[in-house]
Design a protein around this motif. Structure first.
Motif, mmCIF file in Angstrom:
data_model
loop_
_atom_site.group_PDB
_atom_site.id
_atom_site.type_symbol
_atom_site.label_atom_id
_atom_site.label_comp_id
_atom_site.label_asym_id
_atom_site.label_seq_id
_atom_site.Cartn_x
_atom_site.Cartn_y
_atom_site.Cartn_z
ATOM 1 N N UNK A 157 0.844 -1.188 0.000
ATOM 2 C CA UNK A 157 0.000 0.000 0.000
ATOM 3 C C UNK A 157 0.881 1.239 0.000
ATOM 4 N N UNK A 158 0.319 2.352 -0.436
ATOM 5 C CA UNK A 158 1.070 3.591 -0.506
ATOM 6 C C UNK A 158 1.287 4.187 0.882
ATOM 7 N N UNK A 159 2.515 4.641 1.175
ATOM 8 C CA UNK A 159 2.752 5.359 2.427
ATOM 9 C C UNK A 159 2.090 6.731 2.450
ATOM 10 N N UNK A 160 1.578 7.150 1.299
ATOM 11 C CA UNK A 160 0.884 8.429 1.221
ATOM 12 C C UNK A 160 -0.554 8.309 1.694
ATOM 13 N N UNK A 161 -1.492 8.494 0.779
ATOM 14 C CA UNK A 161 -2.903 8.497 1.162
ATOM 15 C C UNK A 161 -3.384 7.152 1.690
ATOM 16 N N UNK A 162 -2.818 6.049 1.206
ATOM 17 C CA UNK A 162 -3.255 4.745 1.718
ATOM 18 C C UNK A 162 -2.977 4.618 3.207
ATOM 19 N N UNK A 163 -1.873 5.183 3.674
ATOM 20 C CA UNK A 163 -1.514 5.081 5.086
ATOM 21 C C UNK A 163 -2.593 5.683 5.978
#
Length: 362
Positions: free
Chosen positions: A101-107
């Protein structure tokens, strides 16, 4: 490293402005204008507001161990992966990469809840030969983030620790910890519990973009007061310190002291792995005129790099700027009488909890 940018209209209440491709991604895509204005049309679209999704997992273990010399505890526990508070500086963001998962918005929108964590913790504490040491709760992601209101995983963990008379401390930015005062206050009276409230800044506008779904600064001060009045030892975390962004450390410490805090600690901003490009993008969105200056000072504290994982310096940094922050912190703490006494929790009264199996006759 590829960044898929999300239009700002969709980002109210979110920290990151992108779904940054994580470092294990095989495919990475960048937006590109093909000459037919398709990029402009894509950016002009107004997608629906991003929704939080909760996924459940069965944890194999509850307590994590570490032997890092710069961390004051060797046992920690986190009921959740990812954090809806959306703090742009969060050093735990790169852990979402291991989940693909993305450390950006997914986080901050794709959250993992360890639904069986209380049962697993109970089993671990009941094992023959278990030796108690203070457990730090919420060290990676906030144990009182918004989904805790319904899932109550942190509360279930505290119930197990209370039954076992096991010492713990927890750190949070949320006023939701007040809900569990009925559990925490009696344990604090037995020297089994302490709480640390993070207040990065008193500037409400800054907090709203830096930590978009955490409690407002004035509300966190109210929480310190409520905990103190209930007899709970309270400390304040003024972390992280970000050059030219969080500039009111002394005011935060004074306000926290007046609210009842008796101890304090800080760290300087840490930008491991994917956090660095995310933080740079945040600066460009919110502070474009000072972005280069902020990053230059961060790199000055990190030996010329965005981040240095050396145990000796990763928490406080090194160099002139790091030394200035340290002196400011220590001077303010001396003036306010913070950190004069350590909060010592006891482990002498520990008793293994029931393992949930066959009971004892005697």
């Amino acid at each position: 490293m590829s960044i898929t940018t999300i239009p700002l209209e969709a980002l109210k209440g979110r920290g990151s402005a992108s779904r940054l491709a994580h470092r294990f991604s095989r495919d990475q895509r960048d937006p590109w204008d093909d000459g037919w204005d398709t990029l402009a049309e894509l950016q002009a679209e107004r997608p629906e507001r991003l929704q939080t999704q909760v996924h459940f997992e069965d944890a194999k273990s509850a307590i994590s161990r570490n032997d890092s010399p710069d961390i004051p505890f060797d046992a920690s526990l986190n009921p959740y992966r990812g954090c809806e508070h959306g703090c742009i500086y969060c050093f735990a963001r790169p852990t979402h990469s291991y989940l693909n998962l993305s450390p950006g918005l997914d986080f901050e929108t794709q959250l993992i809840a360890k639904r069986n964590i209380a049962e697993v913790l109970r089993r671990e504490l009941a094992r023959p030969g278990y030796r108690p040491s203070q457990i730090a709760i919420g060290t990676a992601t906030d144990c009182y983030q918004p989904i805790e209101r319904e899932l109550r995983l942190t509360r279930s963990v505290i119930e197990v620790l209370g039954e076992a008379r096991h010492p713990f401390g927890l750190v949070t930015k949320s006023s939701a910890v007040e809900r569990d005062l009925d559990l925490i206050a009696p344990l604090a009276a037995q020297r089994l519990a302490a709480v640390y409230i993070t207040i990065t800044t008193l500037d409400a506008r800054l907090a709203r973009i830096l930590e978009p779904r955490a409690a407002a600064p004035h509300r966190r001060l109210q929480t310190i007061r409520a905990l103190t009045e209930a007899g709970v030892p309270v400390g304040v975390s003024v972390a992280p310190q970000i050059p030219f962004i969080t500039e009111d450390m002394e005011q935060v410490l004074q306000a926290a002291r007046e609210a009842g805090a008796r101890s304090a600690f800080y760290t300087v901003v840490r930008l491991p792995w994917e956090v660095a490009p995310l933080f740079r993008q945040w600066l460009e969105v919110h502070y474009p005129q000072r972005a280069d200056r902020v990053m230059a000072r961060i790199q000055e504290m990190r030996g010329g790099k965005d981040y240095n994982a050396d145990f000796a310096t990763r928490m406080k940094g090194s160099g002139i700027w790091a030394e200035l922050i340290r002196k400011r912190f220590e001077t303010a703490c001396r003036r306010l009488g913070l950190n004069r006494e350590r909060t010592l929790l006891t482990r002498e009264d520990f008793r293994p909890p029931s393992s949930g199996g066959q009971g004892h006759l005697f």
